[in-house]
Design an enzyme around this catalytic site. Sequence first.
Site, PDB file in Angstrom:
ATOM      1  N   ARG A 115      10.958 -10.256   5.735  1.00 35.04           N
ATOM      2  CA  ARG A 115      11.552  -8.922   5.778  1.00 35.04           C
ATOM      3  C   ARG A 115      12.768  -8.884   6.711  1.00 35.04           C
ATOM      4  NH1 ARG A 115       7.284  -4.176   5.789  1.00 35.04           N
ATOM      5  NH2 ARG A 115       6.993  -4.698   7.970  1.00 35.04           N
ATOM      6  N   ARG A 173      -1.411  -9.421  13.513  1.00 40.95           N
ATOM      7  CA  ARG A 173      -1.604  -8.128  12.844  1.00 40.95           C
ATOM      8  C   ARG A 173      -2.581  -8.255  11.679  1.00 40.95           C
ATOM      9  NH1 ARG A 173       4.206  -6.774  11.114  1.00 40.95           N
ATOM     10  NH2 ARG A 173       3.352  -4.942  10.077  1.00 40.95           N
ATOM     11  N   LYS A 182       0.813  -1.214   0.000  1.00 37.33           N
ATOM     12  CA  LYS A 182       0.000   0.000   0.000  1.00 37.33           C
ATOM     13  C   LYS A 182       0.849   1.268   0.000  1.00 37.33           C
ATOM     14  CE  LYS A 182      -2.149   0.656   3.795  1.00 37.33           C
ATOM     15  NZ  LYS A 182      -2.609   1.611   4.801  1.00 37.33           N
ATOM     16  N   ARG A 195     -10.358   3.647  10.187  1.00 39.02           N
ATOM     17  CA  ARG A 195     -10.098   2.264  10.570  1.00 39.02           C
ATOM     18  C   ARG A 195     -11.357   1.560  11.064  1.00 39.02           C
ATOM     19  NH1 ARG A 195      -4.675   0.943  10.552  1.00 39.02           N
ATOM     20  NH2 ARG A 195      -3.274   2.656  11.035  1.00 39.02           N
ATOM     21  N   ARG A 215      12.680  -7.665  12.472  1.00 43.16           N
ATOM     22  CA  ARG A 215      12.015  -6.897  13.528  1.00 43.16           C
ATOM     23  C   ARG A 215      11.100  -7.819  14.319  1.00 43.16           C
ATOM     24  NH1 ARG A 215       8.923  -1.805  11.353  1.00 43.16           N
ATOM     25  NH2 ARG A 215       7.585  -3.539  10.919  1.00 43.16           N
TER      26      ARG A 215
END
Length: 294
Positions: free
Chosen positions: A127, A170, A13, A88, A159
């Site tokens: 990642r 998430r 996005k 949201r 991370r």
Amino acid sequence: MRIVLLGAPGSGKGTQAQLLQARHGVPQVSSGDLLRDAVARGTELGKKAKAVMEAGQLVSDDIVLGLIRDRLSRPDAANGFILDGFPRNIDQANSLDALLREIGQPLDAVLLLDVRHATLMQRLAGRRICPKCGSVYNVSTMPAGVTVCPKDGAEVYQRPDDKEDVIAKRLEVYAQQTRPLIKHYTRLGLLRTVAGEGELDAVAERMEAAALSKPIPAGKISVGRKPSAVAKQAKRKAKKPVAKAKAARPPARKAAAKVASKRRKVVKAAKKSAKKAKTARGKTSRKPVARKKK
Ligand SMILES: [Zn+2]
């Protein structure tokens, strides 16, 4: 071009927002950035937000809406904006609708960047970050066995946010938040689903086309397997090209009856599975949307 961008973490996005921004010269407005910026500049709203955050509470919608209102009144937003990270939830969506109506800048479209759950997991879990220069890599595109940054040789790391169980959480939160928004904007005829997998340029092209497409009148569309009452009615009234084409094949009547009964069965099954999906820990809201296209 006034759009809201929806997309899961890892959907690309942010990148697509930047491309749209560059192409159309409209600012990307992120609620998170607005907050940080307002706090840093010590504006009135920023001071309010800071106090709330320091008390460990969530910044109210009023404050965020105030920031958005201020932001959209700046000259660079005269030709539009790309709203990212807001709304949201339904309350925020309704407040935003009201605000945009008030300032005479209604949305042109809501773009939903649609990426499969498995792909999102792969992208996010793969990642790796360089602690030295901050470059972001993905294990899927790094040469096998290499674990250091090609620029400075520092050992890249993952991370904590990108560990698989955290990612799953998430994505679940995102899906739960987004599902009602998809319904809301579908009802308003604003939602455009964009296939978010594949080459960056191809996705960008699809985003572009979706952003510029004419709004579909409310009631003419149905998302997923459970069309709203309005959409159902419109469908009944409207011509059914699929059924027509099938019915045209000889022997017309028998085939048509067969198609109709099959359709009823499919609808029944879809309703059942939709119910099931509701009770089960639904993975995402993207599934039904994707199905529509096939
Ligand atoms: Zn580096």
